[in-house]
Design a protein around this motif. Structure first.
Motif, PDB file in Angstrom:
ATOM      1  N   GLY A 219      85.750  23.543  79.721  1.00 49.72           N
ATOM      2  CA  GLY A 219      84.522  23.946  80.399  1.00 49.72           C
ATOM      3  C   GLY A 219      83.467  24.529  79.468  1.00 49.72           C
ATOM      4  O   GLY A 219      83.631  24.535  78.245  1.00 49.72           O
ATOM      5  N   PRO A 220      82.376  25.016  80.071  1.00 54.44           N
ATOM      6  CA  PRO A 220      81.231  25.517  79.301  1.00 54.44           C
ATOM      7  C   PRO A 220      81.597  26.665  78.368  1.00 54.44           C
ATOM      8  O   PRO A 220      82.371  27.543  78.739  1.00 54.44           O
ATOM      9  N   LEU A 221      81.041  26.631  77.180  1.00 46.40           N
ATOM     10  CA  LEU A 221      81.196  27.735  76.234  1.00 46.40           C
ATOM     11  C   LEU A 221      80.102  28.771  76.512  1.00 46.40           C
ATOM     12  O   LEU A 221      78.972  28.417  76.844  1.00 46.40           O
ATOM     13  N   LYS A 222      80.460  30.041  76.358  1.00 39.37           N
ATOM     14  CA  LYS A 222      79.539  31.123  76.696  1.00 39.37           C
ATOM     15  C   LYS A 222      79.200  31.959  75.456  1.00 39.37           C
ATOM     16  O   LYS A 222      80.036  32.109  74.553  1.00 39.37           O
ATOM     17  N   ALA A 223      78.011  32.524  75.473  1.00 39.00           N
ATOM     18  CA  ALA A 223      77.632  33.446  74.410  1.00 39.00           C
ATOM     19  C   ALA A 223      78.280  34.801  74.659  1.00 39.00           C
ATOM     20  O   ALA A 223      78.774  35.076  75.755  1.00 39.00           O
ATOM     21  N   HIS A 224      78.294  35.624  73.611  1.00 42.57           N
ATOM     22  CA  HIS A 224      78.744  37.022  73.689  1.00 42.57           C
ATOM     23  C   HIS A 224      80.230  37.152  74.033  1.00 42.57           C
ATOM     24  O   HIS A 224      80.651  38.162  74.587  1.00 42.57           O
ATOM     25  N   GLN A 225      81.023  36.113  73.754  1.00 39.16           N
ATOM     26  CA  GLN A 225      82.463  36.175  73.992  1.00 39.16           C
ATOM     27  C   GLN A 225      83.172  35.583  72.770  1.00 39.16           C
ATOM     28  O   GLN A 225      82.621  34.731  72.084  1.00 39.16           O
ATOM     29  N   PHE A 226      84.409  35.999  72.551  1.00 40.73           N
ATOM     30  CA  PHE A 226      85.206  35.391  71.490  1.00 40.73           C
ATOM     31  C   PHE A 226      85.440  33.913  71.792  1.00 40.73           C
ATOM     32  O   PHE A 226      85.706  33.531  72.941  1.00 40.73           O
ATOM     33  N   ILE A 227      85.346  33.080  70.762  1.00 35.88           N
ATOM     34  CA  ILE A 227      85.796  31.686  70.875  1.00 35.88           C
ATOM     35  C   ILE A 227      86.901  31.484  69.828  1.00 35.88           C
ATOM     36  O   ILE A 227      86.630  31.540  68.620  1.00 35.88           O
ATOM     37  N   GLY A 241      97.345  20.219  58.391  1.00 32.72           N
ATOM     38  CA  GLY A 241      96.575  21.429  58.168  1.00 32.72           C
ATOM     39  C   GLY A 241      96.792  22.355  59.359  1.00 32.72           C
ATOM     40  O   GLY A 241      97.233  21.908  60.421  1.00 32.72           O
ATOM     41  N   ASP A 242      96.496  23.640  59.187  1.00 28.67           N
ATOM     42  CA  ASP A 242      96.587  24.572  60.318  1.00 28.67           C
ATOM     43  C   ASP A 242      95.692  25.755  59.985  1.00 28.67           C
ATOM     44  O   ASP A 242      95.865  26.406  58.951  1.00 28.67           O
ATOM     45  N   LEU A 243      94.755  26.038  60.866  1.00 30.02           N
ATOM     46  CA  LEU A 243      93.678  26.976  60.554  1.00 30.02           C
ATOM     47  C   LEU A 243      93.096  27.508  61.853  1.00 30.02           C
ATOM     48  O   LEU A 243      92.804  26.730  62.768  1.00 30.02           O
ATOM     49  N   THR A 244      92.954  28.812  61.948  1.00 35.61           N
ATOM     50  CA  THR A 244      92.293  29.414  63.116  1.00 35.61           C
ATOM     51  C   THR A 244      91.186  30.355  62.660  1.00 35.61           C
ATOM     52  O   THR A 244      91.381  31.143  61.740  1.00 35.61           O
ATOM     53  N   ARG A 245      90.039  30.217  63.288  1.00 36.40           N
ATOM     54  CA  ARG A 245      88.979  31.208  63.139  1.00 36.40           C
ATOM     55  C   ARG A 245      88.524  31.595  64.547  1.00 36.40           C
ATOM     56  O   ARG A 245      88.551  30.763  65.458  1.00 36.40           O
ATOM     57  N   THR A 246      88.149  32.851  64.689  1.00 33.69           N
ATOM     58  CA  THR A 246      87.575  33.301  65.947  1.00 33.69           C
ATOM     59  C   THR A 246      86.120  33.647  65.680  1.00 33.69           C
ATOM     60  O   THR A 246      85.830  34.369  64.712  1.00 33.69           O
ATOM     61  N   VAL A 247      85.235  33.089  66.475  1.00 36.54           N
ATOM     62  CA  VAL A 247      83.814  33.353  66.277  1.00 36.54           C
ATOM     63  C   VAL A 247      83.196  33.836  67.586  1.00 36.54           C
ATOM     64  O   VAL A 247      83.831  33.781  68.658  1.00 36.54           O
ATOM     65  N   LEU A 248      81.978  34.299  67.485  1.00 32.60           N
ATOM     66  CA  LEU A 248      81.255  34.753  68.677  1.00 32.60           C
ATOM     67  C   LEU A 248      79.791  34.378  68.489  1.00 32.60           C
ATOM     68  O   LEU A 248      79.193  34.701  67.457  1.00 32.60           O
ATOM     69  N   LYS A 249      79.273  33.632  69.440  1.00 30.94           N
ATOM     70  CA  LYS A 249      77.855  33.255  69.394  1.00 30.94           C
ATOM     71  C   LYS A 249      77.082  34.293  70.197  1.00 30.94           C
ATOM     72  O   LYS A 249      77.382  34.519  71.384  1.00 30.94           O
ATOM     73  N   GLY A 250      76.142  34.946  69.552  1.00 27.82           N
ATOM     74  CA  GLY A 250      75.338  35.946  70.267  1.00 27.82           C
ATOM     75  C   GLY A 250      75.661  37.338  69.780  1.00 27.82           C
ATOM     76  O   GLY A 250      75.756  37.560  68.566  1.00 27.82           O
TER      77      GLY A 250
END
Lengths: 389, 389
Positions: A219-227, A241-250
């Motif tokens: 579903g839709p991705l939201k700003a101001h939340q962890f992705i 390969g195996d790689l995780t990053r957590t980002v936040l837009k906003g």
């Protein structure tokens, strides 16, 4: 007097053990046999013959037709092929070991043909698979490098995305940006560059989805939340390969900052402890303790739902995404040794705001290899640029 | 008096049998059990519980924790879980059937725990897997439709490509167009639209590469030669597409025309014969006869290398790319029945110009399902527009 057991080894498959034993993949199950003297043989169809003659790291490559001829022209069976291979040396093996995942049907069939097959119950039929060679490290590094480029593509999309004012939904190229679209773009990039398998990934899990480590995101991705973005593609060279990053837009809240910093701190601690002779379970315990010290305990709510850090800190990676054998960095004991490749991936997961002050998941994962003196990180992607404006 | 045997069924896996038995995929091996009365159970970890409760087509979903509690809190083993499931009905099974590919190790383990396990040697543990339901046909059709769109993309690229005058190499976007690039573009498109696996495909094999059915194709693509394009992606819905078209960019020779027409004629003949009750081996024989009649015999040269049509005409497709069980259209006997899904893929392969008048391979493959009255073609892509200007 020392007695050397007369043991042979046998596999019949087209999976990771074949790839390890011969150094090359094959598309249909085929026979590999190691005699008690250590001579290695494969028996393959005529369609695979020339390719295997060129690429397989074995002493002898047999074609169906030559074995059939040697056996007097009868139709071949797995049992007759094994009997043929056994007969090539004067002293027959006292035992022919097969791996734990050997077909139960084939096992019974060989037994009733009088062959002394025995199942090896250990998780790694080839213990050497736990220790990667320089060539394997190179292949894992290539897989991880390609993986990183997919993240960079995704970060670029998130950077270009606009935040819809009414509900903080991300918009990209005039439409709502969903988990599915971002996953598709990452996979398209990976596929274009030679990745052969995705294992149902990547994970692009926003907000509450990220709080469930098995949720792929939708579903839709939201700003101001962890992705949480966890990508694990298999390179055309056979390695994952195996790689995780957590980002936040906003704009992150204070809670986001403290969760992210706690996870990053615990990962740094884990990395600093990596060296030969250290027990992975000690590192895992240190990670959990570090998270508690940062104010993020692990536990279960009144309904039994777990929160905090409730998975292992790392697993082996190689010809399988989750290499069997040593658990590397988890609650189970595992002595780290040079050549092991492991993920290092602490995380925090909170599905309930009341318990913990926020909702979402955060995980940071690198892929590393243990060296004589410490470790080498096969990953180069930034862990500090997690806020996307 | 009729005696009903008291037989249970057991699987422990996360593969196609699990998907078939429960209607849903799972990422780690788990336990499925059917009691002699027909009641179906699964035992899964807490991480999978809510998803399986929602999606699995079984009578009872057990969590590790509830089974552990019922067994008095001891650590669980596969054997204790099976013993628990066996104990849920008053009459224990006389026999617990497991599939041929069941782990030999687990089999021995259950046997020594006193469980009456028996290996089912038949290729299909669930015979129903040979007969696809309406829902499965829908999923296969969706996979094939997505597959077709990748061909259309590739045809577009070939149409835009220029022919370099010096050596007939194809040029695209200012660079040499290789097999690898065309495969990458097809896979990128498929990945963007939800395909989860490529099985090392597609094949884009030009000229001499196309004469080897197992060659995936590599290097620069050339004009005025056959390009065999065989693509077999797994849709996110779990089912595989499978489709081959042979095209030629530039100008075909008379030889190309006659090979193409011979293959197309033999495929039309095969399709016209498809209906319930027909033996697939009869169709295969008719295909080979038709090719001979068109002037293209099958044989082997003085070095033993095969030429002509030296593979089966069709194989089952479903939750596996090569569905186990009935061979459908090959030298082996197989009565066609409604609901079977099979590829229909005659081809001709010539590696030596002297023997045959030209070099290259040509294969045409559709995916069809047998119906009560005949068949339905799940493929819609043109077979006549094979010359790309």
């Amino acid at each position: 007097m020392l007695r050397v057991m007369s043991i042979a080894k046998l596999i019949y498959e087209c999976g990771p053990n074949w790839h390890h034993a011969t150094g090359t993949p094959i598309s249909d199950p085929a026979l590999w046999y190691q005699s008690p003297k250590g001579t290695t043989h494969i028996v393959v169809s005529e369609l695979e013959l020339s390719l295997m003659q060129k690429t397989a790291r074995v002493d002898v490559v047999h074609a169906f037709s030559t074995v059939r001829q040697a056996l007097g022209g009868q139709p071949l069976s797995i049992a007759s092929m094994v009997q043929y291979l056994v007969g090539l040396e004067k002293t027959p093996p006292k035992m022919i070991m097969v791996p734990a995942d050997f077909s139960a049907n084939l096992f019974q069939y060989l037994t009733s043909a009088g062959l002394p097959v025995q199942v090896d119950a250990s998780p790694l039929f080839f213990p050497a698979r736990a220790y990667k060679t320089a060539d394997e490290i190179k292949k894992l590094k290539a897989a991880q490098k390609l993986n990183e480029s997919a993240f960079q593509l995704a970060f670029g999309i998130l950077a270009t995305a606009k935040i819809r004012k009414t509900d903080a939904t991300l918009m990209w190229q005039g439409a709502v940006l969903t988990s599915e679209i971002l996953k598709g773009e990452m996979n398209a990039h990976l596929a274009r560059n030679g990745v052969s398998e995705f294992h149902h990934g990547p994970i692009v899990a926003c907000g509450p989805h990220g709080a469930m480590p098995h949720h792929r995101g939708s579903g839709p991705l939201k700003a101001h939340q962890f992705i949480v973005m966890d990508c694990f593609p298999r390179h055309a060279n056979g390695y994952w390969g195996d790689l995780t990053r957590t980002v936040l837009k906003g704009k992150p809240t204070e809670w986001h900052h403290s969760v992210y910093n706690a996870v990053l701190t615990s990962q740094k601690l884990a990395l600093s402890m990596l060296k030969p002779g250290v027990d992975g379970s000690t590192i895992h315990k240190a990670v959990v303790d570090s998270l508690i010290k940062s104010g993020f305990p692990t536990g279960a709510d009144s309904k039994g739902n777990p929160y905090g850090m409730f998975h292992g800190t790392g697993h082996g990676v190689g010809l399988e995404l989750h290499d069997p054998g040593p658990r590397t960095i988890s609650a189970a004991q595992c002595m780290l040794e040079p050549g092991m490749v492991t993920s290092v991936e602490p995380g925090l997961y909170y599905a309930d705001k009341k318990t913990t002050g926020g909702i979402g998941g955060c995980r940071i994962e690198d892929l590393v290899t243990i060296t004589e003196k410490g470790y080498t990180n096969l990953t180069t992607l930034s862990k500090t640029d997690w806020i996307i404006k």
